[in-house]
Write a protein that holds these residues in place. Structure first.
Motif, PDB file in Angstrom:
ATOM      1  N   SER A   2       0.785  -1.299  -0.005  1.00 31.24           N
ATOM      2  CA  SER A   2       0.037  -0.256   0.199  1.00 31.24           C
ATOM      3  C   SER A   2       0.752   1.362   0.131  1.00 31.24           C
ATOM      4  O   SER A   2       1.990   1.396   0.462  1.00 31.24           O
ATOM      5  N   GLY A   3       0.261   2.392  -0.406  1.00 30.04           N
ATOM      6  CA  GLY A   3       0.919   3.644  -0.597  1.00 30.04           C
ATOM      7  C   GLY A   3       0.955   4.376   0.401  1.00 30.04           C
ATOM      8  O   GLY A   3       1.830   5.301   0.667  1.00 30.04           O
ATOM      9  N   TRP A 213      -2.818  -4.466  -5.999  1.00 29.57           N
ATOM     10  CA  TRP A 213      -1.454  -3.731  -5.692  1.00 29.57           C
ATOM     11  C   TRP A 213      -1.524  -2.548  -6.351  1.00 29.57           C
ATOM     12  O   TRP A 213      -1.068  -1.367  -5.915  1.00 29.57           O
ATOM     13  N   HIS A 216      -3.661  -0.108  -4.589  1.00 25.70           N
ATOM     14  CA  HIS A 216      -3.126   0.506  -3.415  1.00 25.70           C
ATOM     15  C   HIS A 216      -2.031   1.599  -3.660  1.00 25.70           C
ATOM     16  O   HIS A 216      -1.550   2.213  -2.714  1.00 25.70           O
ATOM     17  N   THR A 217      -1.364   1.427  -4.767  1.00 33.07           N
ATOM     18  CA  THR A 217      -0.327   2.147  -4.992  1.00 33.07           C
ATOM     19  C   THR A 217      -0.757   3.568  -5.452  1.00 33.07           C
ATOM     20  O   THR A 217      -0.452   4.831  -5.045  1.00 33.07           O
ATOM     21  N   SER A 218      -1.797   3.590  -6.268  1.00 34.18           N
ATOM     22  CA  SER A 218      -2.424   4.995  -6.840  1.00 34.18           C
ATOM     23  C   SER A 218      -3.351   5.303  -6.271  1.00 34.18           C
ATOM     24  O   SER A 218      -3.789   6.484  -6.378  1.00 34.18           O
TER      25      SER A 218
END
Lengths: 442, 286
Positions: A2-3, A213, A216-218
């Protein structure tokens, strides 16, 4: 994955030990505490619903495979043995068969939600593309699975779809034989289809992990479609758990209720009666139709007079989704603020339904009444052939004409600066002359 | 903004409805919609009428089984809960005395375990219903080239299956004047087909229905029902249709009853989850 910054603090000795070796508890905790926009409406619950759909299909499928016999002589009877003699077998099979339909209902809603709120735009292109990969794999898996009961529609559906490959010039025929494992659809075909049908859901699972993935990154998109500024995160974001676990859970249970109505009270309503007739290579059914979720693409296939052209159009209809992020020129994500595009969007949804309707009809049948008008090239204007063609035209025009040009020409409405505060971005945002529209929860 | 969401919602609901109702078009000419027999097992609460299933089994055994196989049916299934010969006193369907007696009436081809030669023996509850022909080719050869279809799942293999079987069996009529019927074929208005090539009458009034290789096999009093029910063609057709509907899915009643429990559970669980949702979200301004 996660970010956001991890807030997890290992408490027990075991957790501390584990956290420096394999931070799996931290991973789970971060997942659950992920800051999420607080204005996500019910259209956003379908991601969770789809995850559950995939799990249901995999679990029921594993148990069905324990009792299924992948031979042309034994497949049909083994499915009926599951229905009659395997403990709870009827439940497993009906959940699995109807689960495919439920999966597609949910995925279509999920994709249309992404299209409406611009969830495919930067920085979320990878989420969208991975979603398209999942959708494509789902279609393949569903098709392979439909062949397994070895009924009439299984056999003839496989015949029609594998034949499409044969339409490719030069290399089509050898690929066709390689795909079928022989010159005709037979035991070898059924065996490999079973093997692949068992494999692909796990591939889908892997791509789902990548999809999450990327998500949760962007970060989550939201119905307003704005990127939430760092300084507003406290006001606009809430942790995923418990807020969205409970909201998704509620929506999931409503979905499961619909699912249960199909499984327990109308388990064969979404299927075709012909598939309860054992496959017979010598007897073509009166109408070969795919399952309902394939009908729009089947319609596009039949809209083109040339066979290979039809194949290209059908795969193009799915392929265009992959480049969608670069076809839409608008800077505004959510169609809430794009009144012109919103009308074309609604027309696109209706158009998709029309394509589905066309896919289940005979091309020559009249659409309205029982009369003919005039012949246009190769068919009567009042026929499903021409309705399908117009609908196909709109399908592609939406992506290649409307999305690029409307995005450049339209005047979008003013957009709030944040979710919780009615501050507008735009030329007269600072004057305060026009109060912002209050955001209503979905 | 709310309006647009509602529109989208409406469209989505319509989408599902349309997709579900997107039934394939019927062939030119088409067949008559089956008549409604008013079966006891229809609807979410419907259950099979055991006496009717027993009568239906008798019609199958004495009439249909002369030509039609039911390969997926075992004798023991007849004694399952909800089945035609269910006996609550029997320890298991295999112990059911009716099932044992009915199975014993059948002659089963087997291999002698001592000498390995083919032999015949009386049936047991574990045996499948014996087929009238040794294989499909023999079945086709004895029936003018078309093998009589297996009846195990026939009610699921036709649209509106039970009503279709009932209508077809009791629906034979004389072919209308102007319709050329080939030898060995029979006209039935409920059979799928297209009569246009065989019709010399008005082009806009092609009779509905199709040709079937099965002659009208049910005649009044063809079987003697043990419960004294008058064996009219309509009654026999209805009873055998009910039997085939049951045999097509012997677990149908169990399924519907389980469904009621599942829906009750889901209703409570959904309600509780909604209450939790309202409570958790109470202080979130949105």
């Amino acid at each position: 994955m996660s970010g956001h910054e991890s807030t997890y603090v290992p408490k027990t000795g075991v957790e501390k030990w584990l956290d420096t070796r394999l931070p799996i508890v931290r991973f789970g905790a971060d997942y659950m505490s992920l800051p999420t926009p607080k204005n996500l409406n019910y259209w956003y619950t379908f991601g969770a619903i789809l995850t559950v759909c995939l799990m249901i299909q995999i679990i029921t499928g594993i148990f069905l495979a324990m009792n299924y016999v992948p031979t042309t002589a034994g497949a049909f009877a083994s499915v009926e043995r599951i229905m009659r003699d395997v403990n709870g077998g009827w439940l497993l099979r009906y959940v699995h068969a109807n689960g495919a339909s439920m999966f597609f209902i949910a995925v279509y809603v999920h994709m249309l939600r992404g299209l409406y709120y611009g969830s495919y735009k930067a920085p979320r292109e990878m989420i969208w593309i991975l979603g398209c990969v999942i959708f494509f794999l789902m279609i393949a898996t569903a098709f392979l699975g439909y062949v397994l009961p070895w009924g009439q529609m299984s056999y003839w559906g496989a015949e029609v779809i594998t034949n499409l490959v044969g339409a490719i010039p030069l290399i089509g025929e050898p690929i066709l034989i390689w795909l079928r494992g022989g010159p005709a659809i037979d035991n070898a075909t059924l065996n490999r289809f079973f093997s692949l049908h068992y494999l692909l859901p796990f591939v889908i699972f892997g791509v789902v992990v990548l999809h999450l993935w990327a998500l949760h990154t962007s970060g989550q998109n939201n119905p307003v479609g704005i990127l939430i500024p760092k300084d507003r995160e406290k006001k606009d974001m809430i942790p995923f758990h418990p807020y969205y676990t409970v909201k998704d859970g509620f929506a999931l249970l409503l979905f499961m209720t619909m699912f249960a109505v199909f499984v327990f009270f109308m388990p064969n309503a979404l299927g075709h009666a012909d598939n309860y007739i054992p496959a017979n290579p010598l007897q073509t059914p009166a109408h070969i139709v795919p399952e309902w979720y394939m009908l729009p693409f089947y319609a596009i296939l039949r809209a083109v007079p040339d066979k290979f052209g039809g194949v290209l159009a059908m795969f193009g209809a799915i392929g265009v989704l992959f480049v969608l992020p670069w076809l839409d020129t608008s800077k505004v994500r959510s169609m809430r603020y794009r009144p012109t595009m919103r009308i074309f969007y609604i027309a696109f949804v209706i158009n998709g339904l029309i394509l589905g309707w066309c896919g289940g009809q005979l091309p020559d049948a009249p659409v309205i009444g029982n009369f003919s008008t005039f012949n246009l090239i190769d068919g009567d204007l009042n026929s499903f052939l021409w309705l399908t063609r117009f609908a196909t035209l709109y399908y592609f025009a939406f992506f290649f004409v409307l999305l690029p040009f409307v995005g450049l020409k339209e005047t979008p409405l003013r957009i709030p600066l944040s979710i919780s505060e009615p501050v507008l971005r735009g030329p007269d945002a600072m004057s305060g002359a026009v109060p912002a529209q209050a955001e209503k929860k979905g | 903004m709310t309006i647009s969401i509602r529109k989208v919602l409406g469209v989505a609901v319509a989408a599902t409805a349309l997709a579900v109702s997107a039934a394939p078009a019927s062939a030119a000419g088409g067949s008559k919609e089956p008549r409604k027999a008013g079966f006891s097992f229809e609807g979410p609460f419907g259950t099979f009428d055991q006496a009717q299933l027993q009568r239906g089994y008798k019609v199958y055994r004495e009439v249909c089984s002369a030509c039609h196989s039911m390969e997926l049916m075992s004798f023991r299934t007849l004694g399952e809960k909800g089945g035609p010969f269910y006996d609550p006193k029997a320890a298991s369907p295999a112990d059911n005395r009716f099932v044992r007696a009915l199975a014993a009436e059948a002659t089963i081809n087997d291999i002698d375990t001592e000498i390995g030669e083919p032999m015949t023996r009386p049936g047991t509850p574990a045996d499948k219903f014996p087929s009238p022909y040794p294989n499909r080719i023999a079945a086709a050869a004895a029936n003018g080239g078309a093998a009589p279809p297996d009846l195990s799942v026939m009610a699921k293999a036709r649209h509106d299956g039970a009503n279709y079987i009932y209508s077809l069996l009791s629906g034979y009529v004389d072919p209308p004047a102007g319709l050329t019927v080939n030898p060995g074929q029979y006209y039935n208005p409920y059979m799928a087909g297209d009569m246009t090539p065989f019709w010399t009458g008005d082009h806009d009034a092609v009779p509905k229905g199709g040709f079937i290789a099965m002659p009208p096999v049910l005649n009044p009093d063809q079987v003697t029902f043990d419960d004294g029910t008058a064996a009219t063609v309509d009654q026999m057709a209805k009873d055998v249709a009910a039997f085939i509907a049951w045999s097509s899915e012997p677990k149908a009643t169990e399924r519907k009853q389980a469904g009621m429990g599942v829906l009750a559970f889901l209703a409570i669980f959904t309600g509780l989850t909604y209450a939790s949702y309202r409570k958790i979200w109470k202080n979130v301004g949105h």
